[in-house]
Design a protein around this motif. Structure first.
Motif, PDB file in Angstrom:
ATOM      1  N   PRO A  70      -2.934   9.536 -15.010  1.00  0.00           N
ATOM      2  CA  PRO A  70      -2.809   8.155 -15.532  1.00  0.00           C
ATOM      3  C   PRO A  70      -1.509   7.463 -15.136  1.00  0.00           C
ATOM      4  N   LYS A  71      -0.464   8.244 -14.918  1.00  0.00           N
ATOM      5  CA  LYS A  71       0.815   7.667 -14.530  1.00  0.00           C
ATOM      6  C   LYS A  71       0.848   7.266 -13.055  1.00  0.00           C
ATOM      7  N   LEU A  72      -0.113   7.753 -12.293  1.00  0.00           N
ATOM      8  CA  LEU A  72      -0.141   7.504 -10.841  1.00  0.00           C
ATOM      9  C   LEU A  72      -0.902   6.250 -10.463  1.00  0.00           C
ATOM     10  N   ARG A  73      -1.691   5.731 -11.383  1.00  0.00           N
ATOM     11  CA  ARG A  73      -2.563   4.600 -11.041  1.00  0.00           C
ATOM     12  C   ARG A  73      -1.787   3.290 -11.056  1.00  0.00           C
ATOM     13  N   ARG A  74      -2.252   2.385 -10.202  1.00  0.00           N
ATOM     14  CA  ARG A  74      -1.609   1.077 -10.121  1.00  0.00           C
ATOM     15  C   ARG A  74      -1.892   0.280 -11.420  1.00  0.00           C
ATOM     16  N   PRO A  75      -0.929  -0.530 -11.851  1.00  0.00           N
ATOM     17  CA  PRO A  75      -1.136  -1.331 -13.063  1.00  0.00           C
ATOM     18  C   PRO A  75      -2.202  -2.391 -12.844  1.00  0.00           C
ATOM     19  N   PRO A 118      -4.648   9.574  -6.656  1.00  0.00           N
ATOM     20  CA  PRO A 118      -5.942   8.900  -6.834  1.00  0.00           C
ATOM     21  C   PRO A 118      -6.278   8.035  -5.624  1.00  0.00           C
ATOM     22  N   ASN A 119      -7.532   7.605  -5.532  1.00  0.00           N
ATOM     23  CA  ASN A 119      -7.920   6.665  -4.499  1.00  0.00           C
ATOM     24  C   ASN A 119      -7.070   5.401  -4.624  1.00  0.00           C
ATOM     25  N   GLY A 120      -6.606   4.900  -3.466  1.00  0.00           N
ATOM     26  CA  GLY A 120      -5.768   3.713  -3.474  1.00  0.00           C
ATOM     27  C   GLY A 120      -4.290   3.991  -3.667  1.00  0.00           C
ATOM     28  N   ALA A 121      -3.924   5.276  -3.707  1.00  0.00           N
ATOM     29  CA  ALA A 121      -2.518   5.619  -3.939  1.00  0.00           C
ATOM     30  C   ALA A 121      -1.649   5.388  -2.715  1.00  0.00           C
ATOM     31  N   GLY A 122      -2.262   5.376  -1.520  1.00  0.00           N
ATOM     32  CA  GLY A 122      -1.486   5.194  -0.292  1.00  0.00           C
ATOM     33  C   GLY A 122      -1.541   6.383   0.647  1.00  0.00           C
ATOM     34  N   LYS A 123      -2.359   7.376   0.332  1.00  0.00           N
ATOM     35  CA  LYS A 123      -2.418   8.602   1.154  1.00  0.00           C
ATOM     36  C   LYS A 123      -2.934   8.312   2.559  1.00  0.00           C
ATOM     37  N   THR A 124      -4.092   7.655   2.647  1.00  0.00           N
ATOM     38  CA  THR A 124      -4.697   7.394   3.955  1.00  0.00           C
ATOM     39  C   THR A 124      -3.833   6.449   4.773  1.00  0.00           C
ATOM     40  N   THR A 125      -3.222   5.474   4.131  1.00  0.00           N
ATOM     41  CA  THR A 125      -2.333   4.551   4.843  1.00  0.00           C
ATOM     42  C   THR A 125      -1.142   5.305   5.414  1.00  0.00           C
ATOM     43  N   THR A 126      -0.593   6.232   4.647  1.00  0.00           N
ATOM     44  CA  THR A 126       0.523   7.046   5.130  1.00  0.00           C
ATOM     45  C   THR A 126       0.120   7.869   6.339  1.00  0.00           C
ATOM     46  N   ALA A 149       0.829  -1.200   0.000  1.00  0.00           N
ATOM     47  CA  ALA A 149       0.000   0.000   0.000  1.00  0.00           C
ATOM     48  C   ALA A 149       0.864   1.251   0.000  1.00  0.00           C
ATOM     49  N   VAL A 150       1.960   1.192   0.736  1.00  0.00           N
ATOM     50  CA  VAL A 150       2.943   2.277   0.765  1.00  0.00           C
ATOM     51  C   VAL A 150       4.308   1.642   0.553  1.00  0.00           C
ATOM     52  N   ASP A 151       5.084   2.207  -0.379  1.00  0.00           N
ATOM     53  CA  ASP A 151       6.294   1.538  -0.853  1.00  0.00           C
ATOM     54  C   ASP A 151       7.492   2.488  -0.862  1.00  0.00           C
ATOM     55  N   GLY A 152       8.050   2.727   0.323  1.00  0.00           N
ATOM     56  CA  GLY A 152       9.295   3.492   0.406  1.00  0.00           C
ATOM     57  C   GLY A 152       9.129   4.991   0.317  1.00  0.00           C
ATOM     58  N   ILE A 153       8.137   5.537   1.009  1.00  0.00           N
ATOM     59  CA  ILE A 153       7.885   6.983   0.972  1.00  0.00           C
ATOM     60  C   ILE A 153       8.788   7.706   1.971  1.00  0.00           C
ATOM     61  N   SER A 154       9.360   8.823   1.540  1.00  0.00           N
ATOM     62  CA  SER A 154      10.166   9.679   2.413  1.00  0.00           C
ATOM     63  C   SER A 154       9.813  11.142   2.164  1.00  0.00           C
ATOM     64  N   PHE A 155       9.633  11.899   3.240  1.00  0.00           N
ATOM     65  CA  PHE A 155       9.432  13.349   3.134  1.00  0.00           C
ATOM     66  C   PHE A 155       9.585  13.974   4.514  1.00  0.00           C
ATOM     67  N   ASP A 156       9.724  15.303   4.533  1.00  0.00           N
ATOM     68  CA  ASP A 156       9.864  16.050   5.780  1.00  0.00           C
ATOM     69  C   ASP A 156       8.884  17.217   5.805  1.00  0.00           C
TER      70      ASP A 156
END
Length: 254
Positions: free
Chosen positions: A249-254, A42-50, A23-30
């Motif tokens: 379109p580039k953000l959606r899961r395959p 988009p929905n399912g991108a991992g925002k809520t999980t983060t 669901a979340v794959d190696g996110i880093s930010f400050d």
């Protein structure tokens, strides 16, 4: 500048039909004091999980969530984080706004002798002082949303998590919520925002993180993301919405 929130290589994997779903794959930010950072995707991108991992609702599979220099999941964590999920629920309808906040100030570990002053402070911040003694069941949706923000501010947390803070609100109330959020940032609160409303992100965000398939696709200011989208008009600049739709379109899961 020291970060209030530092997310480092954060991952969350769920079992799914015998395979692992990242669901979340190696996110880093400050996020620094006084900075508003928005997650957009988009929905399912991992925002809520983060947000759930930052807020303490989900334990990461790997990676670190560091708040004011303390690792949320490895050290003895006692820093406060304000969380605004919003909606109609979350309060005792037959109790007043002040009484609700007195109850939640206990959960926020506000010392007993300071609670009344703290409740008065947060009600003033969201401009609900004049209805402090009114039962919450008679509040409008916009008033309840402001009360959610007041609840999140109990104990003066350095970090505020806002999940769709104006969802379902009319334009006037949304503008008022935006004013409150900007005021909080000006006082040094670090804010992580999720929203599907492009005008909201344009109005509030200092930095935007475009997320897709659990990864950060790109980041920057609103102007940076518009430039990256390569959307152009002869007579006017492209909007964030137009730019996002070009990238989506580039953000959606395959």
């Amino acid at each position: 500048m020291t970060s209030v929130l530092s997310v480092q290589n954060l991952c969350k994997t769920f079992p799914s039909h015998g395979d692992d779903f990242k669901a979340v794959d190696g996110i880093s930010f400050d996020i620094h004091a006084g900075e508003i950072v928005s997650l957009l995707g988009p929905n399912g991108a991992g925002k809520t999980t983060t947000v759930s991992m930052v807020g303490g609702y989900l334990i990461p599979t790997s990676g670190q969530v560091i708040i004011n220099g303390i690792n949320r999941y490895q050290d003895k964590f006692d820093s406060k984080v304000g969380i605004v999920l919003g909606g109609e629920l979350g309060f005792y309808g037959r109790a007043s706004a002040a009484d609700n906040l007195m109850f939640f100030s206990d959960l926020a570990r506000v010392p007993r002798k300071e609670q009344r002053a703290e409740v008065a402070r947060v009600l003033d911040l969201v401009e609900l002082t004049n209805v402090a003694n009114k039962k919450v069941q008679f509040f409008s949706r916009g008033m309840k949303q402001r009360l959610h923000i007041a609840r999140a501010l109990l104990g003066n947390p350095p970090l505020l998590l806002l999940d769709e803070p104006t969802s379902g609100l009319d334009v006037e109330i949304s503008a008022e919520i935006h004013r409150i959020i900007k005021q909080l940032a000006s006082k040094g609160v670090a804010i992580l925002l999720t929203s599907h409303t492009m005008s909201e992100i344009e109005s509030l965000a200092d930095q935007v993180l475009l997320i897709g398939a659990g990864k950060i696709f790109s980041s920057g200011t609103v102007a940076d993301l518009i430039k990256q989208s390569d959307v152009h008009h002869i007579d006017r600049p492209a909007t964030l919405e137009e730019s996002y739709l070009a990238i989506a379109p580039k953000l959606r899961r395959p």
